[in-house]
Design an enzyme around this catalytic site. Sequence first.
Site, short mmCIF file in Angstrom:
data_model
loop_
_atom_site.label_atom_id
_atom_site.label_comp_id
_atom_site.label_asym_id
_atom_site.label_seq_id
_atom_site.Cartn_x
_atom_site.Cartn_y
_atom_site.Cartn_z
N LYS A 238 -12.25 -2.15 6.38
CA LYS A 238 -11.49 -3.03 7.26
C LYS A 238 -12.02 -2.92 8.69
O LYS A 238 -12.51 -3.88 9.23
CB LYS A 238 -10.00 -2.65 7.23
CG LYS A 238 -9.16 -3.35 6.17
CD LYS A 238 -9.32 -2.86 4.79
CE LYS A 238 -8.45 -3.55 3.78
NZ LYS A 238 -7.78 -2.60 2.90
N TRP B 185 0.83 -1.21 0.00
CA TRP B 185 0.00 0.00 0.00
C TRP B 185 0.86 1.25 0.00
O TRP B 185 0.56 2.21 -0.72
CB TRP B 185 -0.98 -0.01 1.18
CG TRP B 185 -1.94 -1.16 1.12
CD1 TRP B 185 -2.08 -2.15 2.05
CD2 TRP B 185 -2.87 -1.47 0.07
NE1 TRP B 185 -3.05 -3.03 1.65
CE2 TRP B 185 -3.55 -2.64 0.44
CE3 TRP B 185 -3.19 -0.86 -1.14
CZ2 TRP B 185 -4.54 -3.24 -0.35
CZ3 TRP B 185 -4.18 -1.45 -1.95
CH2 TRP B 185 -4.83 -2.62 -1.54
N ASP C 118 -2.02 6.58 6.38
CA ASP C 118 -3.00 5.63 5.84
C ASP C 118 -3.33 4.67 6.98
O ASP C 118 -2.54 3.78 7.30
CB ASP C 118 -2.42 4.88 4.64
CG ASP C 118 -3.37 3.81 4.11
OD1 ASP C 118 -4.46 3.62 4.69
OD2 ASP C 118 -3.01 3.14 3.12
C1 PLP Z 1 -7.12 -2.10 1.84
C2 PLP Z 1 -6.13 -1.03 1.99
C3 PLP Z 1 -5.99 -0.01 1.04
C4 PLP Z 1 -6.81 0.04 -0.21
O1 PLP Z 1 -8.12 0.36 0.11
P1 PLP Z 1 -9.24 0.56 -1.03
O2 PLP Z 1 -10.35 1.14 -0.24
O3 PLP Z 1 -9.52 -0.78 -1.60
O4 PLP Z 1 -8.70 1.50 -2.05
C5 PLP Z 1 -5.05 0.97 1.28
N1 PLP Z 1 -4.28 0.97 2.39
C6 PLP Z 1 -4.38 -0.01 3.32
C7 PLP Z 1 -3.50 0.03 4.53
C8 PLP Z 1 -5.30 -1.02 3.16
O5 PLP Z 1 -5.41 -2.00 4.07
#
Ligand code: PLP
Length: 355
Positions: A191, A100, A167
């Site tokens: 998540k 990511w 993030d």
């Molecule tokens: C799943 C995830 C993403 C991507 O998320 P999307 O909503 O599918 O774009 C980005 N960063 C982290 C840490 C993630 O777990």
Amino acid sequence: MSQRVFNFSAGPATLPEVVLEEARDNLVSLGSLGAGICEVSHRGPEYTAIHEEAEERLKRLLGAEQGYTLLFLTGGASQQFFQVPMNLGGDADYVITGTWSEKAFKEAKRFGSPREAASSKETRFDRIPKKLDLNGEARYLHLTSNNTVAGTQWQELPEAEVPLVIDASSDILSRPVDLSNVGLLYAGAQKNLGPAGVTLVLIRDDLLEQCKGDMPTLLDYRTHAEKGSRYNTPPVFPIYVLGLVAKWLEAQGGVEVMAATNRRKAERLYAAIDELSLFEGLAQEDSRSQMNVTFRLTKEGLDKAFLSESKAAGLLGLKGHRSVGGMRASIYNAMPEAGVDALVGFMKEFAGKHA
Ligand SMILES: *Cc1c(COP(=O)(O)O)cnc(C)c1O
């Protein structure tokens, strides 16, 4: 009635059952209104109350009542990979701790000359780098607080002269976060917060003021800030469920209580992995994630049996990410302690049978 199992999926992921039940009822009729949550105007009084309450609760849970603006956006966390540098400038530092952060770094190059402040790629992202090479002039320092794929997590945030951009998709509201140097925090909801379709963005007001001028209206943070995330039609259902999850979190005792529970859950699972010779953790001990526990079986040829037998035992979604292999148990806020206990019990039994 279908039997609910313990779902260890990394995302979309398990949600509290009480939340799902309340959402189900209001999908058909919001209270006594006779029309459901997805069927009423996003500017009407019913939705307005839901939207504002979700925003207030989330700001309170994040400890961001003062000096921050909270936005509900779309496009997932992946959109933030470019929307952040598009708004703030791409001359920033990035810590590369997994797929990511690699993706975020790549997008920042479209808007400037980002630098790699550290990377753990050489050891297949099994740790959080200890030494950072920081630029005091950077627009911000970007990091992924929890690495969903590799199963590592920053144990505490690094010190930096510049604002942090985080993030937090896979560990938001799993533990208290000291916001004192956080300029922006974003998280795809699916998540640890709610259903897919909404991204939470928390931005410090001074950074919001510094956003650059010339970009498409819908990608400018200021557009959404000025209109309370209702410039255009927001994802009303995901925002509604987010509000229910926030209410549930408060009823559990808030983020501090959740953090203590999460710590117990992770400790119990890692203890089993360390004790049983059939299993081996994939992340370095000092970088282990409390949300995504990655491990592998030390004996060849048993993965299939582990997955099918665990599924039969009511433990779903344990297959690791294809880029890492092995197993991954995602134990977000909504995974009860009983789910972790059931998994540990299953692992002991499986290890006994296949020792
Ligand atoms: C799943 C995830 C993403 C991507 O998320 P999307 O909503 O599918 O774009 C980005 N960063 C982290 C840490 C993630 O777990």
